[in-house]
Design a protein around this motif. Structure first.
Motif, PDB file in Angstrom:
ATOM      1  N   ILE A   1      89.054  55.401 -13.983  1.00 53.03           N
ATOM      2  CA  ILE A   1      90.326  55.109 -14.635  1.00 53.03           C
ATOM      3  C   ILE A   1      91.453  55.578 -13.714  1.00 53.03           C
ATOM      4  O   ILE A   1      91.236  56.399 -12.820  1.00 53.03           O
ATOM      5  CB  ILE A   1      90.447  55.794 -16.008  1.00 53.03           C
ATOM      6  CG1 ILE A   1      90.389  57.323 -15.855  1.00 53.03           C
ATOM      7  CG2 ILE A   1      89.360  55.307 -16.950  1.00 53.03           C
ATOM      8  CD1 ILE A   1      90.707  58.079 -17.131  1.00 53.03           C
ATOM      9  N   THR A   2      92.633  55.068 -13.942  1.00 50.36           N
ATOM     10  CA  THR A   2      93.793  55.422 -13.127  1.00 50.36           C
ATOM     11  C   THR A   2      94.871  56.003 -14.027  1.00 50.36           C
ATOM     12  O   THR A   2      95.190  55.419 -15.079  1.00 50.36           O
ATOM     13  CB  THR A   2      94.342  54.187 -12.390  1.00 50.36           C
ATOM     14  OG1 THR A   2      93.319  53.652 -11.542  1.00 50.36           O
ATOM     15  CG2 THR A   2      95.550  54.565 -11.543  1.00 50.36           C
TER      16      THR A   2
ATOM     17  N   ALA B   1      87.141  58.026 -24.587  1.00 47.66           N
ATOM     18  CA  ALA B   1      87.546  56.675 -24.991  1.00 47.66           C
ATOM     19  C   ALA B   1      88.237  55.942 -23.850  1.00 47.66           C
ATOM     20  O   ALA B   1      88.298  54.709 -23.843  1.00 47.66           O
ATOM     21  CB  ALA B   1      88.455  56.741 -26.210  1.00 47.66           C
ATOM     22  N   ASP B   2      88.764  56.710 -22.846  1.00 52.17           N
ATOM     23  CA  ASP B   2      89.376  56.062 -21.689  1.00 52.17           C
ATOM     24  C   ASP B   2      88.326  55.361 -20.838  1.00 52.17           C
ATOM     25  O   ASP B   2      88.653  54.443 -20.071  1.00 52.17           O
ATOM     26  CB  ASP B   2      90.123  57.096 -20.831  1.00 52.17           C
ATOM     27  CG  ASP B   2      91.322  57.692 -21.555  1.00 52.17           C
ATOM     28  OD1 ASP B   2      92.056  56.928 -22.196  1.00 52.17           O
ATOM     29  OD2 ASP B   2      91.508  58.918 -21.475  1.00 52.17           O
TER      30      ASP B   2
ATOM     31  N   HIS C   1      89.299  62.208  -8.339  1.00 55.78           N
ATOM     32  CA  HIS C   1      88.425  63.245  -8.885  1.00 55.78           C
ATOM     33  C   HIS C   1      87.135  62.590  -9.385  1.00 55.78           C
ATOM     34  O   HIS C   1      87.174  61.680 -10.215  1.00 55.78           O
ATOM     35  CB  HIS C   1      89.108  63.979 -10.034  1.00 55.78           C
ATOM     36  CG  HIS C   1      90.397  64.652  -9.643  1.00 55.78           C
ATOM     37  ND1 HIS C   1      90.439  65.879  -9.032  1.00 55.78           N
ATOM     38  CD2 HIS C   1      91.691  64.240  -9.773  1.00 55.78           C
ATOM     39  CE1 HIS C   1      91.701  66.213  -8.807  1.00 55.78           C
ATOM     40  NE2 HIS C   1      92.479  65.223  -9.238  1.00 55.78           N
ATOM     41  N   ILE C   2      86.007  63.046  -8.880  1.00 53.27           N
ATOM     42  CA  ILE C   2      84.713  62.565  -9.347  1.00 53.27           C
ATOM     43  C   ILE C   2      84.246  63.477 -10.460  1.00 53.27           C
ATOM     44  O   ILE C   2      84.144  64.695 -10.281  1.00 53.27           O
ATOM     45  CB  ILE C   2      83.676  62.532  -8.204  1.00 53.27           C
ATOM     46  CG1 ILE C   2      84.188  61.662  -7.050  1.00 53.27           C
ATOM     47  CG2 ILE C   2      82.345  62.012  -8.714  1.00 53.27           C
ATOM     48  CD1 ILE C   2      84.468  60.225  -7.439  1.00 53.27           C
ATOM     49  N   ILE C   3      83.975  62.878 -11.629  1.00 54.42           N
ATOM     50  CA  ILE C   3      83.528  63.658 -12.784  1.00 54.42           C
ATOM     51  C   ILE C   3      82.165  63.136 -13.223  1.00 54.42           C
ATOM     52  O   ILE C   3      81.671  62.121 -12.706  1.00 54.42           O
ATOM     53  CB  ILE C   3      84.534  63.574 -13.937  1.00 54.42           C
ATOM     54  CG1 ILE C   3      84.581  62.121 -14.478  1.00 54.42           C
ATOM     55  CG2 ILE C   3      85.906  64.043 -13.501  1.00 54.42           C
ATOM     56  CD1 ILE C   3      85.301  61.997 -15.806  1.00 54.42           C
TER      57      ILE C   3
ATOM     58  N   ALA D   1      81.674  59.300 -12.620  1.00 58.69           N
ATOM     59  CA  ALA D   1      82.838  58.434 -12.858  1.00 58.69           C
ATOM     60  C   ALA D   1      84.012  59.008 -12.073  1.00 58.69           C
ATOM     61  O   ALA D   1      83.947  60.124 -11.558  1.00 58.69           O
ATOM     62  CB  ALA D   1      83.156  58.346 -14.340  1.00 58.69           C
ATOM     63  N   GLY D   2      85.058  58.231 -11.983  1.00 58.25           N
ATOM     64  CA  GLY D   2      86.213  58.671 -11.202  1.00 58.25           C
ATOM     65  C   GLY D   2      87.497  58.649 -12.002  1.00 58.25           C
ATOM     66  O   GLY D   2      87.685  57.804 -12.879  1.00 58.25           O
ATOM     67  N   ILE D   3      88.368  59.610 -11.688  1.00 59.82           N
ATOM     68  CA  ILE D   3      89.726  59.622 -12.240  1.00 59.82           C
ATOM     69  C   ILE D   3      90.664  59.536 -11.041  1.00 59.82           C
ATOM     70  O   ILE D   3      90.774  60.484 -10.250  1.00 59.82           O
ATOM     71  CB  ILE D   3      90.006  60.889 -13.054  1.00 59.82           C
ATOM     72  CG1 ILE D   3      89.046  60.976 -14.247  1.00 59.82           C
ATOM     73  CG2 ILE D   3      91.459  60.916 -13.530  1.00 59.82           C
ATOM     74  CD1 ILE D   3      89.201  62.249 -15.061  1.00 59.82           C
TER      75      ILE D   3
END
Length: 548
Positions: A182-183, A195-196, A222-224, A235-237
Motif C-alpha cells: 500500500i502507499t 483492511a488496507d 517498509h517490508i512487514i 507485504a510492503g508499506i
C-alpha cells in the motif's frame, strides 16, 4: 652337369633361409619397438559429475603398472563439467592425460504449492523444494505467472543444471485478493489496518510486524509481515512525499558584501520531511539597496515551491563604542589591569578587538600618564578613548596596618596558644595569602605591607613586611635580616618566642622546604642547598645570637 644343378638348388635354399631369418628379426624388433613406444596412459577418462574420483588404474593402458598422480586431484571440482589436464607418473616417466567430467543426469525436485498476494512478485524457486543434482541448478518459470488474477493457476517450473539437462514440473500457485503493498503519504496520521491490505472478511488477517514502530515520517519502503489464514506473508508499506512544502516569506537585511543564507528569508516552514532552501537566482550582495529574491523550497520527496522576499543591503559607517574607560589613581608598586571593566560594542560585529597602548605609564614613579584604547571594526570604522593614570606614593599609617593585622590575628589565633604556635600560624597565613610575583616597592616597608594585606601579591620583601606587622601585633620579638652578596636581595626575620632566636622566612621556595623556626645551622645547610648566599647576613649588625 647334375652336380652343377645341385649346387644351384642349395644356393636358393640358403637365400630363402636368410630371408626368413631377416623377416623374423624385423618382426621381433617391430613388436619390441611397439611395446616400448605405444601409449601407457589413456588419452582421456570420462566420469559423471558428482561421482567419486576415478582410480588411477582407469588412466593406465597396462594394469598393474607402478603409477601415481602428479596433479593434485583434491583441487579438482568434480561437480563442475569440463575437461581437466592430468599428469601421471608411470614407472618413473611423466605422461599427460585428461579427465572429462560430464553431466548427463537431469535435476530432480519436489513441487510445492505457493500462496501469493495480489500483485506479488513470485520467485520460481518458491514452488519447489529438495532440489538434487551434482551441479548447480537454476529454477525459472517456463511462462511467468500473472499474480493480478485471483484464484488458482497451474504453473510450469523449469530446472536446468550446469550440464544443460532440464526437468519440467508443474506446481499450483494460489493468488489471494490481498494487496501486496500500500502507499501512504509521509507524515500521514491515518491508522494503518489490515483492511488496507484486504477487505474480504472471509480471510483471517493480522499483523505480525508491530506497525506502531514504523517511521512513516520520511519517504521509503517498509517490508512487514501479515498472518493470512495461518500463513505468514511479506507485504510492503510505501511511504511517499507528494505534497510540496509551504513557508512564509521574511524580508532580510545584511551588510554590504556579506551573504545571507536562503533559509533566512523563510519562517513557519510546513512539510512532513526536511526542507532545504535555494536561491532561484543568487542576489548581488555588493549592491546597496533593496532587491527582490525568489527562494525555492525542496523537500525530501523533491517537491518544490517558491516564495518571494525583500533583501536590503546596508553599509556600515558606524564606529564601535568603547565603554568603561575612566581615569584611575594608583600607588607606586601597585599592579593595574588596563582591560578590566572595559567593553567594546558594535552595531555590526559581535566581537571587535580592543587595542591598549599603556607604553607611557610608569607605575614605579609618581606622575600623571595617558593610556589609549582603540577599536576598529571589520568595515574599518575606528573608535578611540583616552584615560589618565595618576601614580602616587602610598602613605600608610601604623594604625591602618594594626587594624589589618588585628583582623587577621583574630581569625588565626585561638586562646591558650603559645607564642611559637602563634608565630607558626602567622607563617602559614602569610605564605598562603600572598602570591609570589617577583616585584615590590622596597622604598616603604609599611606601604608594601599594606599592599601585601590588600592585594595578596609581591616578592620576599612583601612576605617580610606583612610578617613583621603581624609579629609586632602578636608581641613576638623579631629582627629584620637582609642577604649579603648573592645575585638578588632577600629579606626575612629572626624571632624570639621565649626559647631563643630562630630564623623565620614565609617566602615560598621552589624546593618547597619549610623555613619556619630554623636554627642557625639549619639556615646554613639550606644556604648550601639553595646557593646564591641564601641566608648569609651581617651578624655584626645585630646584637643577638640565633640558636645553633
Amino acid at each position: 652337369m647334375i652336380r652343377r644343378k645341385k649346387r644351384r638348388g642349395q644356393k636358393r635354399r640358403g637365400k630363402k633361409f636368410l630371408l626368413f631369418v631377416s623377416l623374423l628379426v624385423l618382426f621381433y624388433l617391430g613388436g619390441f619397438a611397439y611395446l616400448q613406444l605405444r601409449p601407457k596412459a589413456a588419452k582421456v577418462v570420462t566420469m559423471e559429475a558428482g561421482s567419486p574420483m576415478a582410480d588411477i588404474g582407469e588412466f593406465l593402458k597396462d594394469q598393474g603398472k607402478d603409477a601415481r598422480f602428479i596433479t593434485d586431484i583434491n583441487s579438482l571440482d568434480l561437480n563442475r563439467p569440463g575437461t581437466y589436464p592430468i599428469q601421471i607418473e608411470i614407472e618413473g616417466k611423466v605422461y599427460n592425460t585428461s579427465l572429462r567430467i560430464v553431466d548427463t543426469v537431469p535435476p530432480k525436485a519436489v513441487a510445492v504449492s505457493y500462496t501469493a498476494m495480489k500483485g506479488e512478485t513470485v520467485a520460481a524457486d518458491s514452488l519447489v523444494k529438495d532440489i538434487t543434482d551434482a551441479t548447480e541448478v537454476s529454477v525459472s518459470f517456463k511462462e511467468a505467472p500473472d499474480t493480478s488474477v485471483i484464484g488458482d493457476q497451474e504453473v510450469t517450473i523449469l530446472l536446468e543444471d550446469a550440464g544443460g539437462n532440464q526437468t519440467e514440473m508443474n506446481a499450483m500457485l494460489t493468488v489471494l485478493d490481498i494487496m501486496n503493498s500500500i502507499t501512504i503519504e509521509a507524515g500521514s496520521r491515518q491508522a494503518i489496518t489490515t483492511a488496507d491490505f484486504i477487505s474480504d472478511p472471509s480471510y483471517t488477517v493480522s499483523f505480525v510486524t508491530d506497525i506502531s514502530k514504523l517511521d512513516i515520517s520520511k519517504p521509503g519502503m517498509h517490508i512487514i509481515q501479515l498472518d493470512v489464514n495461518g500463513t505468514v506473508k511479506n507485504a510492503g508499506i510505501k511511504v511517499v512525499d507528494t505534497i510540496p512544502p509551504k513557508a512564509e516569506a521574511v524580508d532580510a537585511e545584511t551588510w554590504l558584501g556579506e551573504a545571507v543564507e536562503p533559509i533566512s528569508f523563510l519562517s513557519n516552514i510546513e512539510d512532513a520531511t526536511e526542507v532545504r532552501a535555494f536561491y532561484v537566482q543568487e542576489p548581488d550582495f555588493t549592491v546597496l539597496g533593496e532587491q527582490r529574491v525568489t527562494i525555492q523550497l525542496k523537500d525530501e520527496g523533491n517537491n518544490t515551491s517558491e516564495v518571494e522576499a525583500l533583501l536590503i543591503v546596508k553599509e556600515d559607517t558606524e564606529a564601535p563604542v568603547i565603554l568603561g574607560v575612566r581615569d584611575k589613581t594608583v600607588y607606586i608598586g601597585d599592579s593595574l589591569s588596563y582591560r578590566k571593566g572595559i567593553t567594546v560594542t558594535d552595531n555590526k560585529d559581535k566581537e571587535v578587538e580592543l587595542q591598549i597602548d599603556s607604553s607611557s605609564v610608569n607605575l614605579k614613579k609618581e606622575g600623571t600618564y595617558s593610556v589609549t584604547y582603540t577599536a576598529v571594526d571589520s568595515s574599518g570604522n575606528k573608535a578611540a578613548e583616552t584615560a589618565k593614570i595618576t601614580v602616587k606614593k602610598l602613605s600608610i599609617s601604623e594604625d591602618t596596618l594594626n587594624e589589618l593585622a588585628d583582623e587577621v590575628l583574630g581569625r588565626i589565633v585561638k586562646a591558650g596558644m603559645t607564642q611559637k604556635e602563634i608565630a607558626e600560624k602567622i607563617y602559614t597565613w602569610t605564605k598562603g595569602h600572598i602570591s609570589y610575583t617577583g616585584s615590590s616597592d622596597k622604598s616603604d616597608w609599611m606601604a608594601e605591607a599594606y599592599r601585601g594585606f590588600k592585594n595578596g601579591i609581591g616578592d620576599c620583601f612583601t612576605y617580610f613586611a606583612v610578617s613583621q606587622v603581624l609579629l609586632n601585633r602578636a608581641e613576638i620579638e623579631n629582627i629584620g635580616l637582609t642577604r649579603e652578596g648573592g645575585r638578588t636581595h632577600h629579606y626575612w626575620s629572626l624571632i624570639n618566642c621565649g626559647e631563643g632566636w630562630y630564623h623565620f622566612d614565609a617566602t615560598p621556595n621552589k624546593d618547597h622546604r619549610d623555613s619556619f623556626y630554623l636554627t642557625e645551622s639549619e639556615a646554613v645547610k639550606l644556604t648550601e642547598i639553595r646557593g646564591n648566599n641564601y641566608y648569609v647576613y651581617d651578624k655584626t649588625s645585630i646584637d643577638v645570637t640565633p640558636e645553633e
